[in-house]
Design an enzyme around this catalytic site. Sequence first.
Site, PDB file in Angstrom:
ATOM      1  N   ASP A 160       0.881  -1.204  -0.119  1.00  0.00           N
ATOM      2  CA  ASP A 160      -0.092  -0.073  -0.065  1.00  0.00           C
ATOM      3  C   ASP A 160       0.920   0.999  -0.013  1.00  0.00           C
ATOM      4  O   ASP A 160       0.676   2.025   0.832  1.00  0.00           O
ATOM      5  CB  ASP A 160      -0.935  -0.019   1.186  1.00  0.00           C
ATOM      6  CG  ASP A 160      -1.965   1.098   1.110  1.00  0.00           C
ATOM      7  OD1 ASP A 160      -2.247   1.569   0.176  1.00  0.00           O
ATOM      8  OD2 ASP A 160      -2.229   1.611   2.342  1.00  0.00           O
ATOM      9  N   ASN A 413       6.708  -7.635   6.750  1.00  0.00           N
ATOM     10  CA  ASN A 413       5.489  -7.129   7.354  1.00  0.00           C
ATOM     11  C   ASN A 413       4.154  -7.512   6.693  1.00  0.00           C
ATOM     12  O   ASN A 413       4.003  -7.633   5.432  1.00  0.00           O
ATOM     13  CB  ASN A 413       5.765  -5.554   6.718  1.00  0.00           C
ATOM     14  CG  ASN A 413       4.391  -4.765   7.149  1.00  0.00           C
ATOM     15  OD1 ASN A 413       4.267  -4.429   8.436  1.00  0.00           O
ATOM     16  ND2 ASN A 413       3.464  -4.285   6.231  1.00  0.00           N
ATOM     17  N   GLU A 414       3.538  -7.849   7.519  1.00  0.00           N
ATOM     18  CA  GLU A 414       1.931  -8.154   7.190  1.00  0.00           C
ATOM     19  C   GLU A 414       1.875  -9.403   6.516  1.00  0.00           C
ATOM     20  O   GLU A 414       1.310  -9.515   5.203  1.00  0.00           O
ATOM     21  CB  GLU A 414       1.041  -7.014   6.921  1.00  0.00           C
ATOM     22  CG  GLU A 414       1.102  -6.106   7.871  1.00  0.00           C
ATOM     23  CD  GLU A 414      -0.171  -5.043   7.343  1.00  0.00           C
ATOM     24  OE1 GLU A 414      -0.460  -4.906   6.091  1.00  0.00           O
ATOM     25  OE2 GLU A 414      -0.488  -4.402   8.209  1.00  0.00           O
ATOM     26  N   ASN A 467       0.156  -4.864  13.787  1.00  0.00           N
ATOM     27  CA  ASN A 467      -0.432  -3.680  13.079  1.00  0.00           C
ATOM     28  C   ASN A 467      -1.878  -3.688  13.473  1.00  0.00           C
ATOM     29  O   ASN A 467      -2.595  -4.736  13.075  1.00  0.00           O
ATOM     30  CB  ASN A 467      -0.268  -3.692  11.556  1.00  0.00           C
ATOM     31  CG  ASN A 467       1.184  -3.489  11.451  1.00  0.00           C
ATOM     32  OD1 ASN A 467       2.025  -3.269  12.367  1.00  0.00           O
ATOM     33  ND2 ASN A 467       1.534  -3.753  10.101  1.00  0.00           N
ATOM     34  N   TYR A 469      -5.732  -1.746  13.743  1.00  0.00           N
ATOM     35  CA  TYR A 469      -6.629  -0.653  13.106  1.00  0.00           C
ATOM     36  C   TYR A 469      -8.126  -0.785  13.764  1.00  0.00           C
ATOM     37  O   TYR A 469      -9.208  -0.538  13.162  1.00  0.00           O
ATOM     38  CB  TYR A 469      -6.648  -0.626  11.637  1.00  0.00           C
ATOM     39  CG  TYR A 469      -5.441  -0.158  11.156  1.00  0.00           C
ATOM     40  CD1 TYR A 469      -5.009   1.160  11.050  1.00  0.00           C
ATOM     41  CD2 TYR A 469      -4.285  -1.088  10.798  1.00  0.00           C
ATOM     42  CE1 TYR A 469      -3.550   1.487  10.661  1.00  0.00           C
ATOM     43  CE2 TYR A 469      -3.065  -0.721  10.230  1.00  0.00           C
ATOM     44  CZ  TYR A 469      -2.649   0.642  10.433  1.00  0.00           C
ATOM     45  OH  TYR A 469      -1.448   1.013   9.835  1.00  0.00           O
ATOM     46  N   TYR A 473     -10.523   0.278  10.147  1.00  0.00           N
ATOM     47  CA  TYR A 473     -10.685  -0.709   9.408  1.00  0.00           C
ATOM     48  C   TYR A 473     -11.887  -1.792  10.066  1.00  0.00           C
ATOM     49  O   TYR A 473     -12.708  -2.367   9.363  1.00  0.00           O
ATOM     50  CB  TYR A 473      -9.556  -1.577   8.845  1.00  0.00           C
ATOM     51  CG  TYR A 473      -8.533  -0.658   7.975  1.00  0.00           C
ATOM     52  CD1 TYR A 473      -9.245  -0.124   6.699  1.00  0.00           C
ATOM     53  CD2 TYR A 473      -7.273  -0.511   8.455  1.00  0.00           C
ATOM     54  CE1 TYR A 473      -8.358   0.773   6.140  1.00  0.00           C
ATOM     55  CE2 TYR A 473      -6.340   0.191   7.497  1.00  0.00           C
ATOM     56  CZ  TYR A 473      -6.809   0.839   6.447  1.00  0.00           C
ATOM     57  OH  TYR A 473      -5.886   1.626   5.596  1.00  0.00           O
ATOM     58  N   GLU A 505       2.068  -0.399  14.054  1.00  0.00           N
ATOM     59  CA  GLU A 505       1.000   0.384  13.364  1.00  0.00           C
ATOM     60  C   GLU A 505      -0.214   0.680  13.996  1.00  0.00           C
ATOM     61  O   GLU A 505      -0.805  -0.214  14.597  1.00  0.00           O
ATOM     62  CB  GLU A 505       0.985   0.033  12.011  1.00  0.00           C
ATOM     63  CG  GLU A 505       1.947  -0.033  10.787  1.00  0.00           C
ATOM     64  CD  GLU A 505       1.589  -0.576   9.637  1.00  0.00           C
ATOM     65  OE1 GLU A 505       0.405  -0.511   9.170  1.00  0.00           O
ATOM     66  OE2 GLU A 505       2.719  -1.073   8.842  1.00  0.00           O
ATOM     67  N   TRP A 550       1.238   4.749  12.659  1.00  0.00           N
ATOM     68  CA  TRP A 550       1.218   4.779  11.050  1.00  0.00           C
ATOM     69  C   TRP A 550       0.389   5.905  10.611  1.00  0.00           C
ATOM     70  O   TRP A 550      -0.942   5.950  10.939  1.00  0.00           O
ATOM     71  CB  TRP A 550       0.548   3.647  10.580  1.00  0.00           C
ATOM     72  CG  TRP A 550       0.834   3.386   9.243  1.00  0.00           C
ATOM     73  CD1 TRP A 550      -0.261   3.388   8.365  1.00  0.00           C
ATOM     74  CD2 TRP A 550       1.782   2.864   8.464  1.00  0.00           C
ATOM     75  NE1 TRP A 550       0.385   3.258   7.042  1.00  0.00           N
ATOM     76  CE2 TRP A 550       1.808   3.112   7.271  1.00  0.00           C
ATOM     77  CE3 TRP A 550       3.124   2.595   9.257  1.00  0.00           C
ATOM     78  CZ2 TRP A 550       2.656   2.609   6.224  1.00  0.00           C
ATOM     79  CZ3 TRP A 550       3.999   2.448   8.098  1.00  0.00           C
ATOM     80  CH2 TRP A 550       3.530   2.407   6.610  1.00  0.00           C
ATOM     81  N   LYS A 569      -2.924   8.937   6.653  1.00  0.00           N
ATOM     82  CA  LYS A 569      -2.743   8.553   8.012  1.00  0.00           C
ATOM     83  C   LYS A 569      -1.548   9.316   8.714  1.00  0.00           C
ATOM     84  O   LYS A 569      -1.230   9.193   9.928  1.00  0.00           O
ATOM     85  CB  LYS A 569      -2.529   6.895   8.339  1.00  0.00           C
ATOM     86  CG  LYS A 569      -3.537   6.176   8.047  1.00  0.00           C
ATOM     87  CD  LYS A 569      -3.685   4.809   8.142  1.00  0.00           C
ATOM     88  CE  LYS A 569      -4.687   4.011   7.798  1.00  0.00           C
ATOM     89  NZ  LYS A 569      -4.871   3.961   6.519  1.00  0.00           N
TER      90      LYS A 569
END
Length: 598
Positions: A160, A413-414, A467, A469, A473, A505, A550, A569
């Site tokens: 992203d 990452n992720e 991470n 949210y 999200y 994040e 983040w 963000k």
Amino acid sequence: MLYPQRNKTREIIELDGIWNFKLDDGQENRLYENPLTDTMMMPVPASYNDIYDDPKIHHHIGGAWYERSVYLPESWSDKRIVLRFGAVTHHAKVWINGQLALEHSGGYTPFEADVSNFLDKDYNNRITVWVDNRLDFTSVPMGKMFQVTEDIKWLKYYFDFYNYAGINRPVVMYCTDQLFIEDVNITTEVEKNNGYVDYVIDTKASDVRLLVKDMEGKLVAKGSGLKGRLSIENVKLWQPLNAYLYTCVVEVYHEEQLIDAYEESFGVRSVEVLNDQFLINGKPFYFKGFGKHEDSDIVGRGYNEALNIRDFSLLKWIGANSFRTSHYPYAEEILKMADREGIVVIGESPAVGLNMNLFQTKDETFDYINLKPIKYPSVWEVAECQDNHIKVMEEMIKRDKNHPSIVMWCVANEPASDDKGAYEYFKPIVNFTRSLDPSRPITIVEYNGALPMTSEVTKLVDVVCLNRYYGWYLATGKLDLAEILLSKELDGWYQMHKKPIIITEYGVDTLHGNTDTIAKLWTEEFQEAYLNLYHKVFDSKKFLIGEHVWNFADFATAEGITRVDGNKKGIFTRNRKPKKAAYLLKDRWHKIDSFYYK
């Protein structure tokens, strides 16, 4: 890999500046055989995408050509001559005077080669570079090409942020003696008031001498040989926000004549994960800071020295003590700044988005040409990038091993850590990373869908990085529910794995200047309310050892209906203006000491 250095035995020609440039027409023309024609000007270092107001350049998929010439000084006639690129995104081939001299895959690490045999030392030399921004399932990061028709193609990348391309970091040509220092490896230990420096020098020379000097230039230790241990009495430690750097001067002699030298700065400090704590020099450290990006107007991901100094100024202004190099190794010059400023760094590989389901779109799950759905298997069934993943870990660690600012390696990452096959994919990569550098802890950042009982990779790492949210999200706008979900999940991770946790994040998209009397989505008031909620939860968890918002600043992404002119963000705008939340963080972080907070 040693950073290029000008000293009494080495010289440098800097090749930054204006190069000739043109897009590849896709016909596989042998344009390197003759000087490029019909070119435009292109700055190096910089991404080429946003320099010109031309959608063909901005959206270009495939190859592009760079070219410039260089004269060599007469003093280089008997020297070993090396051409070095700080980074070219993502693939590069380099010709000198029409001959292929070096090539490299991987857009965020340097590459170089001895090019002496390709150079005409009496005449001008033409350097031609072909760069390619395409990605596939073998590359790190991964991507996929969709060739809809002969004329319509589309590159889907599984991350992203914008896929900026070009010669993004400095280019130099340097010279050494034929018998030279290939690498310098330094590790340190601390015991009471003494510091111990273990060194390994890679060279074919036999007469190697070392001097260690403090910041005032005073000699504090000396040694000789290819490897050994030096002791520094009453050592001054490299501390977060209070850096102290020593210099190791390595000299190579032949028949008592100095033929090569290199100076490597380093800090004496220790790092350890113990129980619920991350210890730096034996003291429990609390991470305050950001995930960041190398991203700015016009130059894209291109190295920008003024901007980097500005960013470090803002980090100190806001009270941050750390950042993560999300989601790729940053320029070496940034790490040198972190060493000097005492900013703690989590060094991350470019293995981002190894989870195709995260960003799947209807375009990927339905074949519009043949009018049928597409079913994707697990990412670990189709990913072919393990070898390249190991390669980039090796390149990153060999480049960055001596930086005291880097305290932990992040392998990915992720990723799809909860899919079958994740453990088998990551175990050899983590083991390889530990073998290269046993002195630093290792982590893998978990994505929003992985849970304490489903992640297959947590057992491999030293620190759990998440991470999260909730409120954005998930449970969008419902901060009361987000608080319950976040608190419950954090407890679950710790209870199951008994490892310290960093939130790497957390954040919400926020339009600078969009304010309201009610904290609504996208307003600056909602960003403040969201951060306050997360901080309330963080402060209640003793095992939580860090918070990285983040993001540091708004940044460019691929176009999409959830991305209005990029990712918003940031706590700062893309041109580094503070949003209201910057003052919230400034107040919080200046009150939280780097040590003994939890």
